[in-house]
Design an enzyme around this catalytic site. Structure first.
Site, mmCIF file in Angstrom:
data_model
loop_
_atom_site.group_PDB
_atom_site.id
_atom_site.type_symbol
_atom_site.label_atom_id
_atom_site.label_comp_id
_atom_site.label_asym_id
_atom_site.label_seq_id
_atom_site.Cartn_x
_atom_site.Cartn_y
_atom_site.Cartn_z
ATOM 1 C CG ASP A 170 -3.043 3.837 3.935
ATOM 2 O OD1 ASP A 170 -4.212 3.745 4.679
ATOM 3 O OD2 ASP A 170 -2.995 3.564 2.979
ATOM 4 C CD1 TRP B 190 -1.996 -2.180 1.525
ATOM 5 C CD2 TRP B 190 -3.072 -1.293 -0.265
ATOM 6 N NE1 TRP B 190 -2.995 -3.184 1.015
ATOM 7 C CE2 TRP B 190 -3.584 -2.654 0.077
ATOM 8 C CE3 TRP B 190 -3.311 -0.386 -1.237
ATOM 9 C CZ2 TRP B 190 -4.518 -3.163 -0.954
ATOM 10 C CZ3 TRP B 190 -4.253 -0.880 -2.098
ATOM 11 C CH2 TRP B 190 -4.785 -2.111 -1.969
ATOM 12 C CE LYS C 40 -8.580 -1.997 4.050
ATOM 13 N NZ LYS C 40 -8.623 -3.306 3.350
HETATM 14 N N1 PMP Z 1 -4.492 1.219 2.184
HETATM 15 C C1 PMP Z 1 -4.321 0.249 2.909
HETATM 16 C C2 PMP Z 1 -3.353 0.235 3.897
HETATM 17 C C3 PMP Z 1 -5.233 -0.591 2.470
HETATM 18 O O1 PMP Z 1 -5.265 -1.840 3.131
HETATM 19 C C4 PMP Z 1 -6.158 -0.381 1.285
HETATM 20 C C5 PMP Z 1 -7.186 -1.756 0.839
HETATM 21 N N2 PMP Z 1 -6.990 -2.745 0.972
HETATM 22 C C6 PMP Z 1 -5.999 0.548 0.611
HETATM 23 C C7 PMP Z 1 -4.905 1.532 1.053
HETATM 24 C C8 PMP Z 1 -6.866 0.862 -0.638
HETATM 25 O O2 PMP Z 1 -8.169 1.238 -0.112
HETATM 26 P P1 PMP Z 1 -9.455 1.422 -1.186
HETATM 27 O O3 PMP Z 1 -9.493 0.262 -1.806
HETATM 28 O O4 PMP Z 1 -10.375 1.873 -0.108
HETATM 29 O O5 PMP Z 1 -9.112 2.428 -2.158
#
Ligand code: PMP
Length: 361
Positions: free
Chosen positions: A172, A103, A196
């Site tokens: 994040d 991520w 989450k």
């Molecule tokens: N950052 C993290 C730490 C994630 O776990 C995720 C999704 N699993 C995202 C960003 C992306 O999130 P989204 O699908 O809501 O754009």
């Protein structure tokens, strides 16, 4: 009788049963208005009250200081990764990124068209099993900000480090928000997709210092501008009202359960039990992450072969344990232990793991 199983999904993830029942009971007729919350105007007094309460609950849960704004946005955490660059840096300005997993890489990718994105350190060469040592970070003196991922959902890596940098930290927190107490003031901006640890998908929380919003940033349409969203109380366009409602129910539930400190204690104890099982399994179950950076929220692990991983997932499902298949980028197994997961789920998983090992080791 409840048909519900134990759901270890990484997100969208399990929601508190009490919240689902409340939403179910109010689906046709919310607060005696004779309509569903999904069917009324976001500008109605009833909905505005709901929105204000959700913000108040989030502020109380996370102890958000008054000089920080709270926004409820769409587009997921990924959209924020682009908006951060658009709003908080000048065109082409240097911005620092610490890469500790998948991520962090997406954050870098989303920002790259807008800033001079600089990797201060990356643990990719080590398979994202660790966090680069603080002394090895090559920070830029003139960076607009430093972006970090508090918890890498796929690799199960928690930052667990005092950051101690001169520029605003953008973090994040998608998979770790409200999992433990934090000092919001240590960050310039915190963002998290709700799906989450906070509620349903389709709504994203942004907590940002008012100070940072005074930056001019880059040319951008109002819909991409944090200040415009703030001015219109996160209702610049039609918000995802039902998701906001569910998020609000989850936040109220977390407060009733004792708040973030209570969840932190539970989360640490549950993760500890699971990691102890992995470490005591004589290599049958293997988690490669450095102990100091193991995540309490997402526990990835591997069995001796991919075939056994697949059999584990299939058998677990027959025992009412779902969502355990690892992310396709990593394979293996992943157990996500978010706040809404009951303790009994972790105990059931541990029981199953002992039994599975007995038959396959
Ligand atoms: N950052 C993290 C730490 C994630 O776990 C995720 C999704 N699993 C995202 C960003 C992306 O999130 P989204 O699908 O809501 O754009």
């Amino acid at each position: 009788m409840s048909q519900r199983v134990f759901n270890f999904s990484a997100g969208p993830a399990t929601l508190p049963e009490a919240v689902l029942r409340k939403a179910q009971a109010a689906l046709l007729n919310w607060q005696d208005i004779g309509a569903s919350v999904a069917e009324i105007s976001h500008r109605s007094a009833d909905f505005m009250t709901l929105a204000a309460q959700a913000e108040a609950d989030l502020r109380a849960l996370l102890h958000v200081p008054d000089d920080y704004a709270v926004l409820f946005m769409q587009g997921g955490a990924t959209l924020q990764q682009a908006l951060i660059a658009l709003n908080l840096a000048h065109p082409g300005q240097r911005a620092d990124y610490l890469i500790t997993g998948h991520w962090g890489k997406t954050a870098l990718k989303q920002a790259t068209p807008y800033v001079d994105a600089h990797i201060v350190a990356s643990s990719e060469a080590q398979g994202f099993c660790n966090v680069p040592a603080r002394d090895d970070w090559r920070l830029s003196a003139d960076a607009a900000y430093l972006h970090v991922t508090d918890n890498e959902t796929i690799h199960g890596v928690a930052l667990n480090l005092p950051l101690d940098v001169q520029v605003p930290v953008i973090a994040d927190f998608s998979s770790s928000i409200a999992s433990r107490p934090i000092r919001v003031r240590d960050y310039g901006l915190i963002y998290a997709g709700a799906q989450k640890n906070l509620g349903p998908s389709g709504i994203t929380v942004v907590i940002v210092a008012h100070d940072l919003l005074r930056r001019s940033g880059q040319p951008r349409a109002p819909i991409l501008d944090y200040r415009a969203h703030l001015e219109r109380e996160s209702m610049l366009n039609t918000p995802p009202t039902f998701n906001w409602y569910l998020l609000g129910l989850c936040l109220a539930w977390m407060r009733e359960q004792g708040g973030v400190a209570a969840f932190a204690a539970r989360n640490a104890a549950r993760a500890q039990k699971l990691y102890a099982l992995l470490d005591d399994s004589n290599g049958f179950y293997r988690n490669p992450v450095a102990v100091a950076h193991r995540s309490c929220m997402n526990v990835p692990f591997f069995l001796p072969t991919p075939e056994l991983d697949a059999e584990f997932v299939a058998q677990a499902k027959t025992r009412g344990l779902i969502g355990l298949k690892g992310h396709k980028a990593l394979g293996g197994i992943r157990a996500s232990l978010y706040n809404a997961l009951p303790d009994a789920a972790v105990d059931a998983l541990i029981g199953f793991m002992h039994e599975f090992r007995k038959h396959h080791d």
